[in-house]
Design an enzyme around this catalytic site. Structure first.
Site, short mmCIF file in Angstrom:
data_model
loop_
_atom_site.label_atom_id
_atom_site.label_comp_id
_atom_site.label_asym_id
_atom_site.label_seq_id
_atom_site.Cartn_x
_atom_site.Cartn_y
_atom_site.Cartn_z
N ARG A 77 0.82 -1.23 0.00
CA ARG A 77 0.00 0.00 0.00
C ARG A 77 0.84 1.27 0.00
O ARG A 77 0.52 2.26 -0.63
CB ARG A 77 -0.90 0.00 1.24
CG ARG A 77 -2.26 0.60 1.00
CD ARG A 77 -3.23 0.12 2.06
NE ARG A 77 -2.57 0.12 3.39
CZ ARG A 77 -2.82 1.02 4.32
NH1 ARG A 77 -3.66 1.99 4.12
NH2 ARG A 77 -2.21 0.94 5.50
N LYS A 132 11.57 -1.42 19.46
CA LYS A 132 10.68 -1.47 20.61
C LYS A 132 9.28 -1.03 20.20
O LYS A 132 9.14 -0.46 19.12
CB LYS A 132 11.22 -0.60 21.72
CG LYS A 132 11.76 0.75 21.24
CD LYS A 132 11.12 1.92 21.81
CE LYS A 132 10.24 2.64 20.84
NZ LYS A 132 9.51 3.73 21.38
N HIS A 174 17.67 3.00 21.48
CA HIS A 174 18.64 4.00 21.01
C HIS A 174 19.28 4.80 22.15
O HIS A 174 20.33 5.38 21.97
CB HIS A 174 18.03 4.91 19.94
CG HIS A 174 17.01 5.89 20.44
ND1 HIS A 174 15.72 5.53 20.73
CD2 HIS A 174 17.09 7.20 20.71
CE1 HIS A 174 15.06 6.59 21.14
NE2 HIS A 174 15.87 7.62 21.15
N LYS A 177 23.72 6.19 22.98
CA LYS A 177 24.16 7.58 23.16
C LYS A 177 25.55 7.60 23.79
O LYS A 177 25.81 6.89 24.76
CB LYS A 177 23.17 8.35 24.06
CG LYS A 177 21.81 8.56 23.42
CD LYS A 177 20.88 9.26 24.40
CE LYS A 177 19.46 9.26 23.88
NZ LYS A 177 19.00 10.54 23.36
N GLU A 218 9.73 15.23 28.56
CA GLU A 218 9.72 15.66 27.15
C GLU A 218 8.74 16.81 26.99
O GLU A 218 7.71 16.85 27.67
CB GLU A 218 9.28 14.51 26.25
CG GLU A 218 10.24 13.33 26.23
CD GLU A 218 9.83 12.30 25.18
OE1 GLU A 218 10.37 12.35 24.08
OE2 GLU A 218 8.94 11.49 25.48
N ASP A 240 6.40 2.85 26.69
CA ASP A 240 7.13 3.57 25.65
C ASP A 240 8.49 4.07 26.15
O ASP A 240 9.46 4.06 25.40
CB ASP A 240 6.27 4.76 25.16
CG ASP A 240 6.91 5.52 24.01
OD1 ASP A 240 7.52 4.88 23.13
OD2 ASP A 240 6.80 6.77 23.98
N HIS A 243 13.42 2.50 27.77
CA HIS A 243 14.65 3.30 27.85
C HIS A 243 15.17 3.47 29.28
O HIS A 243 16.33 3.21 29.56
CB HIS A 243 14.41 4.69 27.25
CG HIS A 243 14.00 4.66 25.81
ND1 HIS A 243 14.68 3.94 24.85
CD2 HIS A 243 12.98 5.26 25.16
CE1 HIS A 243 14.09 4.12 23.68
NE2 HIS A 243 13.06 4.90 23.83
N LYS A 277 5.07 13.18 28.55
CA LYS A 277 4.90 14.07 27.39
C LYS A 277 4.35 15.41 27.86
O LYS A 277 3.67 15.49 28.89
CB LYS A 277 3.89 13.47 26.41
CG LYS A 277 4.27 12.09 25.88
CD LYS A 277 5.40 12.17 24.89
CE LYS A 277 5.70 10.84 24.25
NZ LYS A 277 7.02 10.83 23.60
C1 BG6 Z 1 11.08 6.92 21.52
C2 BG6 Z 1 9.68 7.06 22.04
O1 BG6 Z 1 11.53 5.61 21.68
O2 BG6 Z 1 11.94 7.79 22.21
C3 BG6 Z 1 9.20 8.49 21.90
O3 BG6 Z 1 8.79 6.21 21.31
C4 BG6 Z 1 10.19 9.42 22.55
O4 BG6 Z 1 7.91 8.63 22.48
C5 BG6 Z 1 11.61 9.16 22.05
O5 BG6 Z 1 9.82 10.76 22.26
C6 BG6 Z 1 12.65 9.98 22.78
O6 BG6 Z 1 13.89 9.76 22.20
P1 BG6 Z 1 14.82 10.98 21.72
O7 BG6 Z 1 16.12 10.35 21.39
O8 BG6 Z 1 14.13 11.60 20.56
O9 BG6 Z 1 14.89 11.89 22.89
#
Ligand code: BG6
Length: 478
Positions: free
Chosen positions: A49, A148, A178, A182, A216, A235, A240, A326
């Site tokens: 798609r 994830k 990720h 870092k 965030e 999440d 993380h 958030k």
């Molecule tokens: C992601 C989450 O894994 O990490 C997001 O799904 C989050 O919700 C993000 O905003 C934050 O990572 P970074 O590296 O952008 O600060």
């Protein structure tokens, strides 16, 4: 620096958000800095798609790099990167276009290139995609990076591990987080284990509590479909923050190779006590229900703060406070280790609480590029013995050669190509984290409203951390 063998990299979810923001710009940066193999091809994939032609995918990649990359998509570096891109849609019922694209990429490289699959796709699609890789033979000579969230609870994580293991043995599975890629997170290992100043004090004798605080400012950015089924705990906390806790709390591994490093991280997770719902604050920002795609009666949390305990010889009795959400006041990524205060009797005058709160802590800011500080009390100049806040700080941006720095995803994709699993999560580690989450997932406290731009629901978050206090917002003034 060892360079990886020749590779064909297949990006599932190549037209999605993650590929646009991180993966395509990251791969170009690796190519430009000469870290990709001599011979590489990148095959984008998606469901039929959203399939693109080769040319449309190249344009998509150029736009992604122009918007989110560190350098312009131009010049010789861009031309050769662009020439490596092609597209092959895949559907478990019709994998032919992808098979054809991978075959063409391999033929153009010659020899026996390795395959790396990056599954940047929704969790619901993992199983069918893994099965397709097995059925078509694409899984041969291949490694897989799995995005994830890795499951949504213990049962689903176990099931997902089983599915993956029917096709890929654990040595070929790279569960990516990720944050662990870092620079400044890896630097925690250097700080802790490479320095006589810090190594001896990294324990319950000297540390009274630890905070891992990742607020965030972003909202859910149109990701309601993903976020509604996920929430802040899955999440961010599981994915993380608890992974970062593993690095902060681990015993010294015998070497930094994958097995000893991951063994030590797993031992920390083994020692985690089950998460008590009474030690968790769930929050939801006011206005969340108005986001497109959010159910009017949604109980999904956009904020989570909790207290964890690592019940072992090094950390017994030292609370670890984790917070993320958030739409909060600041975007930060900060670990703070509160040190026990020595007796201050000799300083006869009262030391204001604001000043006392400032001293005696180690702060690790792991936002890119990151900094580390030791906060202490110093004598203010003058005839009286007055103490004031002071800081010794190291800033990544003023030190070393930044040109060699890699962003989290870049570092981890490179490691996956090299077959180095050190910074990836192992199946037992992730299952254990879900196991300690069972009490919370079974009886989650109701989410409490908080105002966008705040630090989370009050007074719940202040009560959670008492008698300590959240170190953010950071009111340090030199
Ligand atoms: C992601 C989450 O894994 O990490 C997001 O799904 C989050 O919700 C993000 O905003 C934050 O990572 P970074 O590296 O952008 O600060």
């Amino acid at each position: 620096m060892t360079r990886p063998d020749d590779h064909v990299i297949v990006l599932f979810g190549a037209t999605g958000d993650l590929a646009k923001r991180k993966l395509l710009p990251g791969l170009f940066h690796l190519a430009r800095t000469g870290l990709l193999p001599d011979g590489y091809r990148i095959v984008g994939s998606s469901t039929p798609r959203s399939a693109l032609s080769d040319d449309a995918f190249r344009k998509h990649a150029r736009d992604a790099v122009a918007t989110f990359g560190l350098s312009e998509p131009s010049g010789q570096a861009w031309e050769s990167f662009e020439a490596s891109l092609s597209f092959g849609a895949a559907d478990p019922d019709n994998p032919q276009p992808l098979l054809a694209a991978v075959r063409a990429a391999e033929e153009s490289l010659g020899g026996q290139p390795r395959r790396l699959f990056h599954l940047a796709i929704p969790p619901a699609a993992f199983e069918a995609t893994i099965a397709m890789l097995g059925d078509t033979g694409l899984a041969e000579n291949a490694k897989v990076i799995v995005e994830k969230p890795f499951g949504t609870d213990l049962a689903s994580a176990r099931e997902l591990n089983e599915t993956i293991h029917t096709v890929f043995d654990e040595s070929r599975v790279f569960r990516i987080d990720h944050f662990l890629g870092k620079e400044s997170v890896e630097n925690i290992l250097a700080l802790r284990f490479g320095n006589g100043l810090f190594e001896p004090i990294w324990n319950r004798e000297h540390i009274s509590h630890v905070q891992i605080d990742v607020p965030e400012t972003l909202g859910i950015e149109g990701r309601a479909r993903f976020y509604e089924g996920t929430g802040a705990f899955r999440d961010m906390i599981v994915t993380h923050l608890i992974q970062v806790l593993g690095i902060v709390a681990m015993e010294p591994p015998s070497t930094l190779d994958a097995q000893p490093l991951r063994d030590e991280k797993s031992k920390v997770f083994e020692a985690l006590r089950p998460i008590e719902p009474a030690h968790v604050v769930r929050g939801q920002y006011v206005g969340y229900h108005d986001e497109p795609g959010v159910a009017p009666d949604s109980h999904t949390e956009t904020f989570a703060a909790l207290r964890l305990e690592v019940d072992n010889g090094r950390w017994a009795g030292v609370p670890f406070y984790l917070r993320s959400g958030k739409n909060l006041a600041q975007r930060r990524e900060v670990i703070t280790l509160g040190l026990r205060e020595p007796p201050l009797r000799m300083f006869r005058t009262d030391i204001p609480k604001r000043v006392r709160d400032h001293g005696n802590k180690i702060v690790i800011d792991f936002g890119d590029p990151g900094w580390i500080a030791a906060d202490f009390l110093a004598k203010e100049p003058g005839p009286a013995m007055l103490l004031g806040p002071a800081r010794m700080a190291f800033h990544y941006e003023n030190a070393f050669n930044q040109a060699h720095g890699l962003e989290g995803y870049e570092r981890l994709i490179l490691d996956a190509m090299l077959g180095d699993q050190s910074l990836f999560t192992r199946s037992d580690g992730i299952e254990r984290v879900w196991e300690v989450s069972v009490p919370l997932l079974e009886s989650p406290p109701p989410p409490q409203p908080y105002d966008p731009g705040s630090w989370g629901p009050e007074p719940a978050i202040t009560e959670l951390i008492a008698p300590h206090r959240w170190y953010l917002p950071d009111d340090y003034k030199a």
